[in-house]
Design a protein around this motif. Structure first.
Motif, PDB file in Angstrom:
ATOM      1  N   VAL A 162       0.904  -1.093   0.034  1.00 42.28           N
ATOM      2  CA  VAL A 162       0.000  -0.054   0.075  1.00 42.28           C
ATOM      3  C   VAL A 162       0.837   1.150  -0.069  1.00 42.28           C
ATOM      4  O   VAL A 162       1.812   1.459   1.022  1.00 42.28           O
ATOM      5  CB  VAL A 162      -1.011   0.114   1.272  1.00 42.28           C
ATOM      6  N   THR A 163       0.696   1.945  -1.262  1.00 40.24           N
ATOM      7  CA  THR A 163       1.693   3.117  -1.277  1.00 40.24           C
ATOM      8  C   THR A 163       0.924   4.705  -1.218  1.00 40.24           C
ATOM      9  O   THR A 163       1.402   5.619  -0.650  1.00 40.24           O
ATOM     10  CB  THR A 163       2.261   3.303  -2.432  1.00 40.24           C
ATOM     11  N   PHE A 164      -0.448   4.535  -0.773  1.00 37.38           N
ATOM     12  CA  PHE A 164      -0.968   5.736  -0.651  1.00 37.38           C
ATOM     13  C   PHE A 164      -2.420   5.216  -0.133  1.00 37.38           C
ATOM     14  O   PHE A 164      -3.148   4.479  -0.213  1.00 37.38           O
ATOM     15  CB  PHE A 164      -1.363   6.409  -1.890  1.00 37.38           C
ATOM     16  N   VAL A 165      -2.769   6.343   1.024  1.00 39.66           N
ATOM     17  CA  VAL A 165      -4.112   6.100   1.789  1.00 39.66           C
ATOM     18  C   VAL A 165      -4.668   7.321   1.872  1.00 39.66           C
ATOM     19  O   VAL A 165      -4.128   8.447   2.176  1.00 39.66           O
ATOM     20  CB  VAL A 165      -3.742   5.563   3.344  1.00 39.66           C
ATOM     21  N   PHE A 183      -8.306   3.648   6.399  1.00 40.65           N
ATOM     22  CA  PHE A 183      -7.092   3.970   7.494  1.00 40.65           C
ATOM     23  C   PHE A 183      -6.826   2.550   8.268  1.00 40.65           C
ATOM     24  O   PHE A 183      -6.018   2.568   9.116  1.00 40.65           O
ATOM     25  CB  PHE A 183      -7.651   5.016   8.263  1.00 40.65           C
ATOM     26  N   ARG A 184      -7.431   1.524   7.833  1.00 39.21           N
ATOM     27  CA  ARG A 184      -7.026   0.271   8.282  1.00 39.21           C
ATOM     28  C   ARG A 184      -5.818  -0.233   7.670  1.00 39.21           C
ATOM     29  O   ARG A 184      -4.864  -1.113   8.224  1.00 39.21           O
ATOM     30  CB  ARG A 184      -8.012  -0.852   7.929  1.00 39.21           C
ATOM     31  N   TYR A 185      -5.266   0.543   6.741  1.00 39.16           N
ATOM     32  CA  TYR A 185      -3.895   0.068   5.777  1.00 39.16           C
ATOM     33  C   TYR A 185      -3.042   1.026   6.273  1.00 39.16           C
ATOM     34  O   TYR A 185      -3.158   2.239   6.358  1.00 39.16           O
ATOM     35  CB  TYR A 185      -4.196  -0.141   4.315  1.00 39.16           C
ATOM     36  N   ASN A 186      -1.687   0.652   6.259  1.00 42.20           N
ATOM     37  CA  ASN A 186      -0.756   1.650   6.427  1.00 42.20           C
ATOM     38  C   ASN A 186       0.398   1.500   5.244  1.00 42.20           C
ATOM     39  O   ASN A 186       0.677   0.415   4.540  1.00 42.20           O
ATOM     40  CB  ASN A 186       0.056   1.694   7.629  1.00 42.20           C
TER      41      ASN A 186
END
Length: 205
Positions: free
Chosen positions: A9-12, A34-37
């Motif tokens: 994941v490169t962008f949230v 926002f579960r991902y970083n």
């Protein structure tokens, strides 16, 4: 048709994430970005591809069961992909299944874009068909504590991002105004934590 993708994941953002796979960045709509970083080197995300005349959209899910729940939700007349993501964002999937099985219209109409007619259709179409979806609940360090917030500190940025994400899911300014005071009273350390608490408060109002 995609089953899943594995990459970084490169962008949230409040609206989507970008998953880079083999040098290509895929834009994925997810229930809670926002579960991902971006610090995790590799993430596996299950994919649903929606094809329309004017667009091809990809939707991402942490678990296979979440993808199956999404597909069942969008099979209901009146529920599109955006509404399905908003329904799943709270992550109380056990509560959702219980509401459908017990004809709890009041609970279902708390989701954005779900009126009484759509809630009735959800019960009609899905009752007795969700028992096979066993979705693990998040626990542990994601518990939320109630403390006074330092409005001048960095936590305020997390709150603003969470509010933007709730708007992206389809909740109205009026609905968010009802929980704003309670959210501001919290001292949370991530956008994800504020978003989860906001969704929980919205379902209780």
């Amino acid at each position: 048709m995609y089953e899943y993708m594995k990459g970084q994941v490169t962008f949230v953002s409040p609206y989507y994430i970008v998953l880079e796979v083999g040098g290509i960045g895929y834009q994925l709509a997810v229930a809670n970005p926002f579960r991902y970083n971006t610090e995790t080197k590799e993430t596996l995300i299950y994919i649903y591809q929606a094809v329309r005349e004017d667009a091809i959209n990809l939707f991402g899910f942490n678990q296979y069961e979440e993808k199956q729940l999404f597909m069942k939700l969008i099979s209901v007349s009146g529920i599109g992909p955006k509404s399905a993501l908003a329904i799943m964002a709270g992550e109380d999937h056990v509560g959702l299944v219980k509401a459908i099985e017990s004809d709890d219209f009041k609970y279902l109409t708390k989701f954005p874009g779900v009126g009484k007619k759509t809630a009735q259709q959800m019960i009609l179409d899905l009752k007795g068909k969700l028992d096979d979806l066993v979705i693990s609940e998040l626990k542990g360090d994601e518990q939320i504590s109630l403390l006074d917030i330092d409005l001048d500190g960095s936590n305020n940025r997390y709150l603003e991002e969470a509010i933007e994400a709730l708007l992206a899911l389809g909740y109205s300014q009026k609905e968010l105004a009802r929980i704003e005071k309670e959210l501001k009273s919290l001292n949370l350390d991530s956008t994800d934590a504020y978003l989860r608490q906001g969704l929980s408060l919205l379902m209780k109002k």
